[in-house]
Design a protein around this motif. Sequence first.
Motif, short mmCIF file in Angstrom:
data_model
loop_
_atom_site.label_atom_id
_atom_site.label_comp_id
_atom_site.label_asym_id
_atom_site.label_seq_id
_atom_site.Cartn_x
_atom_site.Cartn_y
_atom_site.Cartn_z
N ASP A 1 1.30 -1.50 0.23
CA ASP A 1 0.14 0.16 0.10
C ASP A 1 0.98 1.11 0.52
OD1 ASP A 1 -2.22 -1.47 0.38
OD2 ASP A 1 -3.11 -1.54 1.84
N VAL A 2 1.14 2.10 -1.52
CA VAL A 2 1.24 2.88 -1.23
C VAL A 2 0.80 4.89 -1.62
CG1 VAL A 2 3.57 1.56 -1.97
CG2 VAL A 2 1.91 3.05 -3.90
N GLU A 3 1.86 5.13 -0.72
CA GLU A 3 1.31 6.79 -1.56
C GLU A 3 2.86 7.62 -2.34
OE1 GLU A 3 0.72 9.52 2.21
OE2 GLU A 3 -1.45 8.14 2.42
N ILE A 4 1.98 7.84 -3.16
CA ILE A 4 2.23 8.77 -4.59
C ILE A 4 3.42 10.25 -3.71
CG2 ILE A 4 2.60 10.10 -6.25
CD1 ILE A 4 0.55 7.76 -7.91
N THR A 5 4.21 10.27 -3.70
CA THR A 5 4.61 11.41 -2.69
C THR A 5 5.09 13.06 -3.54
OG1 THR A 5 7.14 10.88 -2.53
CG2 THR A 5 5.54 10.88 -0.64
N GLU A 6 5.59 12.12 -5.28
CA GLU A 6 5.85 13.09 -6.48
C GLU A 6 5.52 12.53 -7.75
OE1 GLU A 6 9.74 15.30 -6.38
OE2 GLU A 6 9.95 13.84 -3.87
N ASN A 7 5.04 13.26 -8.26
CA ASN A 7 4.38 12.84 -10.03
C ASN A 7 4.98 14.30 -10.29
OD1 ASN A 7 3.69 11.48 -11.52
ND2 ASN A 7 1.69 11.40 -11.12
N LYS A 8 6.57 13.68 -11.19
CA LYS A 8 6.63 15.08 -11.76
C LYS A 8 6.15 15.24 -13.28
CE LYS A 8 10.61 15.45 -9.30
NZ LYS A 8 12.37 15.24 -9.74
N LYS A 9 5.56 14.04 -14.06
CA LYS A 9 5.12 13.83 -15.01
C LYS A 9 3.70 13.46 -14.97
CE LYS A 9 9.43 12.19 -17.56
NZ LYS A 9 9.77 11.69 -18.36
N ASP A 10 3.17 13.94 -14.57
CA ASP A 10 1.67 13.51 -13.89
C ASP A 10 0.79 12.48 -14.74
OD1 ASP A 10 1.21 16.10 -13.33
OD2 ASP A 10 1.07 17.16 -15.10
N LYS A 11 1.80 11.39 -14.31
CA LYS A 11 1.59 10.37 -14.68
C LYS A 11 -0.23 9.61 -13.46
CE LYS A 11 5.37 7.79 -16.79
NZ LYS A 11 6.26 6.82 -16.12
N LYS A 12 -0.83 8.37 -14.95
CA LYS A 12 -1.83 8.22 -13.96
C LYS A 12 -0.96 7.12 -12.92
CE LYS A 12 -4.89 8.23 -18.04
NZ LYS A 12 -5.88 7.52 -18.76
N ASP A 13 -2.54 6.54 -11.73
CA ASP A 13 -1.75 5.82 -11.33
C ASP A 13 -1.28 4.85 -11.54
OD1 ASP A 13 -2.31 7.82 -9.01
OD2 ASP A 13 -4.08 7.07 -8.72
#
Length: 351
Positions: free
Chosen positions: A264-276
């Motif tokens: 179970d994870v959380e996205i802390t950074e998404n520089k390229k706005d990728k989908k989950d």
Amino acid sequence: MISRSMIRLLILSMFVPLLSGCWDVKDINKRYLPVVMGINMNDDGLYKIILQVPNIKGGTLFLEGESRSISKAVDTIRTKAEKSVDLVHLRLFLVSQKIAEKGMKDIVDYAMRASDISIKGMVAIVAGDFEKTLHHNIKPTPEVSSYDYFSEEAGWTPSVSINRVWEAYRGAYSYTEDFAIPLVERGTTTLFVFKGSAIMRRDRMVGILSPDETLLNNIFQEKYTGGTIELAEDASILIKKASVHNHTKWPSTGPELVSRIRLDVEITENKKDKKDGEIANDLKKLLEKQAKNISEKLRSLKADVLGNGQLFRHLMSNQQLKDWKDKLYPQLKHEIIVEVNILDSIDFKEK
């Protein structure tokens, strides 16, 4: 007739034996209480023991001794010291890489048998110049102890392995399980730089796990809290929960193991706005590849750091237990499947 004064004297004399239990108490100002023991070996084969003793000013006092055995080297330190040296507060054993590669059996045996040493103390291996590392001090923060870097209440992170004296002793004598020990060297702006984890086969260092590989090993050992994983330059993931489910079978071709890791994870950074879904798939591929490489590396070294043999103990005879690391473990077929569940990445903070 007995007078009142005689009666009082008799009553007081009854309490005298109860006070005798404090006759050997030593004032804390008359004791050295080291928290770190460094263990090295010189060219003559003598153990060099260095004890780090914190003082009230925030600095560190170093006590040193040499001998053919660890216990005698400690006695030498006690002989030279002007105060009593008590080891009851030892929290960390720092062992030179030279000794670790030859074997640490003498060290773990000594730590387990000494009545005044806690078996909960941490163990780490020092690479590079041992003397300089042990005497290293950070001037802006002299109160920082070597132990803090291995304490879950202080500087520890899930990319660093944790190994205690009793775990090292168990691994040194276990037929079906080895262990990993933190590998450090002297830092510049910090006391230590973590190089990864030393792979121990029984009591000898035979290889190294990188910090990323150590994180995966900690997931298998259920020591993962707060671990961060980077996906190239695209995103960073924070592990919130991890579970591992293993399925074993032993057909005629040899032992087989399927390990399912659920994160179970959380996205802390998404520089390229990728989908989950994309991030979850990328993380799955990355971890499965790393886990496969780790498993293959450990089997090639015949070092069962993941403790796979523990899962097969109920299926093995006494002879197979003895042969596990040398013959059966290298033949193990290990499939690792990672399932990633991305939690809601939006943080709702209380006003």
